[in-house]
Design a protein around this motif. Sequence first.
Motif, PDB file in Angstrom:
ATOM      1  N   THR A  19     -52.704  10.968  37.612  1.00 56.40           N
ATOM      2  CA  THR A  19     -51.830  12.102  37.325  1.00 56.40           C
ATOM      3  C   THR A  19     -50.959  12.446  38.530  1.00 56.40           C
ATOM      4  O   THR A  19     -51.246  12.049  39.658  1.00 56.40           O
ATOM      5  CB  THR A  19     -52.658  13.351  36.975  1.00 56.40           C
ATOM      6  OG1 THR A  19     -53.403  13.736  38.143  1.00 56.40           O
ATOM      7  CG2 THR A  19     -53.616  13.095  35.821  1.00 56.40           C
ATOM      8  N   VAL A  20     -49.923  13.225  38.264  1.00 54.29           N
ATOM      9  CA  VAL A  20     -49.065  13.737  39.334  1.00 54.29           C
ATOM     10  C   VAL A  20     -49.902  14.545  40.322  1.00 54.29           C
ATOM     11  O   VAL A  20     -49.761  14.411  41.538  1.00 54.29           O
ATOM     12  CB  VAL A  20     -47.927  14.598  38.739  1.00 54.29           C
ATOM     13  CG1 VAL A  20     -47.200  15.384  39.831  1.00 54.29           C
ATOM     14  CG2 VAL A  20     -46.945  13.724  37.963  1.00 54.29           C
ATOM     15  N   GLU A  21     -50.799  15.389  39.791  1.00 52.38           N
ATOM     16  CA  GLU A  21     -51.624  16.226  40.679  1.00 52.38           C
ATOM     17  C   GLU A  21     -52.489  15.371  41.602  1.00 52.38           C
ATOM     18  O   GLU A  21     -52.683  15.711  42.770  1.00 52.38           O
ATOM     19  CB  GLU A  21     -52.529  17.174  39.861  1.00 52.38           C
ATOM     20  CG  GLU A  21     -51.770  18.162  38.980  1.00 52.38           C
ATOM     21  CD  GLU A  21     -50.773  19.038  39.744  1.00 52.38           C
ATOM     22  OE1 GLU A  21     -51.061  19.409  40.900  1.00 52.38           O
ATOM     23  OE2 GLU A  21     -49.705  19.343  39.186  1.00 52.38           O
ATOM     24  N   GLU A  22     -53.018  14.260  41.074  1.00 53.47           N
ATOM     25  CA  GLU A  22     -53.836  13.370  41.913  1.00 53.47           C
ATOM     26  C   GLU A  22     -52.996  12.754  43.037  1.00 53.47           C
ATOM     27  O   GLU A  22     -53.424  12.722  44.192  1.00 53.47           O
ATOM     28  CB  GLU A  22     -54.505  12.283  41.050  1.00 53.47           C
ATOM     29  CG  GLU A  22     -55.691  12.838  40.276  1.00 53.47           C
ATOM     30  CD  GLU A  22     -56.211  11.914  39.181  1.00 53.47           C
ATOM     31  OE1 GLU A  22     -57.372  12.102  38.774  1.00 53.47           O
ATOM     32  OE2 GLU A  22     -55.460  11.023  38.710  1.00 53.47           O
ATOM     33  N   ILE A  23     -51.802  12.277  42.701  1.00 53.90           N
ATOM     34  CA  ILE A  23     -50.933  11.706  43.751  1.00 53.90           C
ATOM     35  C   ILE A  23     -50.563  12.781  44.776  1.00 53.90           C
ATOM     36  O   ILE A  23     -50.562  12.529  45.981  1.00 53.90           O
ATOM     37  CB  ILE A  23     -49.665  11.061  43.150  1.00 53.90           C
ATOM     38  CG1 ILE A  23     -50.031   9.846  42.283  1.00 53.90           C
ATOM     39  CG2 ILE A  23     -48.699  10.650  44.265  1.00 53.90           C
ATOM     40  CD1 ILE A  23     -50.341   8.555  43.027  1.00 53.90           C
ATOM     41  N   PRO A  25     -46.471   8.432  39.363  1.00 54.18           N
ATOM     42  CA  PRO A  25     -47.433   7.878  38.393  1.00 54.18           C
ATOM     43  C   PRO A  25     -46.810   7.627  37.015  1.00 54.18           C
ATOM     44  O   PRO A  25     -45.753   8.159  36.689  1.00 54.18           O
ATOM     45  CB  PRO A  25     -48.521   8.949  38.302  1.00 54.18           C
ATOM     46  CG  PRO A  25     -48.121  10.066  39.155  1.00 54.18           C
ATOM     47  CD  PRO A  25     -46.765   9.803  39.735  1.00 54.18           C
ATOM     48  N   PHE A  26     -47.502   6.838  36.244  1.00 52.17           N
ATOM     49  CA  PHE A  26     -47.107   6.479  34.874  1.00 52.17           C
ATOM     50  C   PHE A  26     -46.737   7.728  34.075  1.00 52.17           C
ATOM     51  O   PHE A  26     -47.441   8.739  34.129  1.00 52.17           O
ATOM     52  CB  PHE A  26     -48.291   5.758  34.212  1.00 52.17           C
ATOM     53  CG  PHE A  26     -48.028   5.288  32.809  1.00 52.17           C
ATOM     54  CD1 PHE A  26     -47.027   4.364  32.541  1.00 52.17           C
ATOM     55  CD2 PHE A  26     -48.799   5.754  31.756  1.00 52.17           C
ATOM     56  CE1 PHE A  26     -46.803   3.909  31.245  1.00 52.17           C
ATOM     57  CE2 PHE A  26     -48.581   5.293  30.454  1.00 52.17           C
ATOM     58  CZ  PHE A  26     -47.575   4.381  30.210  1.00 52.17           C
ATOM     59  N   MET A  27     -45.642   7.653  33.346  1.00 50.81           N
ATOM     60  CA  MET A  27     -45.156   8.730  32.465  1.00 50.81           C
ATOM     61  C   MET A  27     -44.692   9.980  33.212  1.00 50.81           C
ATOM     62  O   MET A  27     -44.515  11.026  32.615  1.00 50.81           O
ATOM     63  CB  MET A  27     -46.224   9.134  31.426  1.00 50.81           C
ATOM     64  CG  MET A  27     -46.546   8.061  30.411  1.00 50.81           C
ATOM     65  SD  MET A  27     -45.097   7.479  29.483  1.00 50.81           S
ATOM     66  CE  MET A  27     -44.802   8.894  28.415  1.00 50.81           C
TER      67      MET A  27
END
Length: 273
Positions: free
Chosen positions: A62-66, A87-89
């Motif tokens: 997810t965006v939050e993870e990155i 990230p994907f999507m």
Amino acid sequence: MGNMPTVADIRSHDADDDPLTFLTAYDAPTAAALEAAGIDIILVGDSVGNTMLGYDSTLPVTVEEILSHTGAVTRATDESLVIADMPFMSYGADPDEAIETAGRMIKEAGAQAIKHESGPHTIELTERLVQNGIPVMAHLGLNPQSVNETGDLTRRATDAEEAEEILELAKAHEEAGAFALLLEHIPANVAKHIDEALSIPTIGIGAGPHVSGQGLIITDVLGVGDWVPPFAKQYADVQSEMEKGVEGFREEVQNGEFPANDHYVEEPIDGWD
């Protein structure tokens, strides 16, 4: 070029300069080690999904993870160029949302640039990001995020049509303002052709020697995990060192050696016997 390049330094890298060095990192201690070793570019890749987070692919990241992992890397480094992966999507469908996400990577997480897996759909996005002051590294060749569409993670550009398509996309992204291009898992002769056709530098991961710099996934370099791709080289065996350390702890706890006298104190306390 000095030890730690800026985006502008990377963009103006030429054939007479030392090859660029490019590794992934996902946490503060690893990032600090990369900077201390003089690595030019640190990518907080969505490869965090399968290397660190236990996913089967990069797709669930997810965006939050990155953002979280990028923050850890930028807090531990002062000089290395840190690039956050999209990230994907998180891009492609809605350009405004993609620009907002990329902006968060820079503003909230402290990255100096973003990377996206590139295709015809990311040319205009690259242009808009660059116009908004967000440096972009394009990524062509093997795109792990397209695994559902391509069916596997095999080498790309193995026929003239696909090689030509990658070359055209590379030129289009350079024109759109990308400052560098990541080429993953393509034949060395194709990478050479692309490198010669561009003025921006090319970083290869499994793309042979005829590029401006070399990159690898940090877990492959350090020997963490159980699989190293054929184009990577393992320079250490950190996994077995970790196991050795943990086994040492377990054995000493079980046989009573740890904690030893110098690991604790006893204080006489009034009212306690």
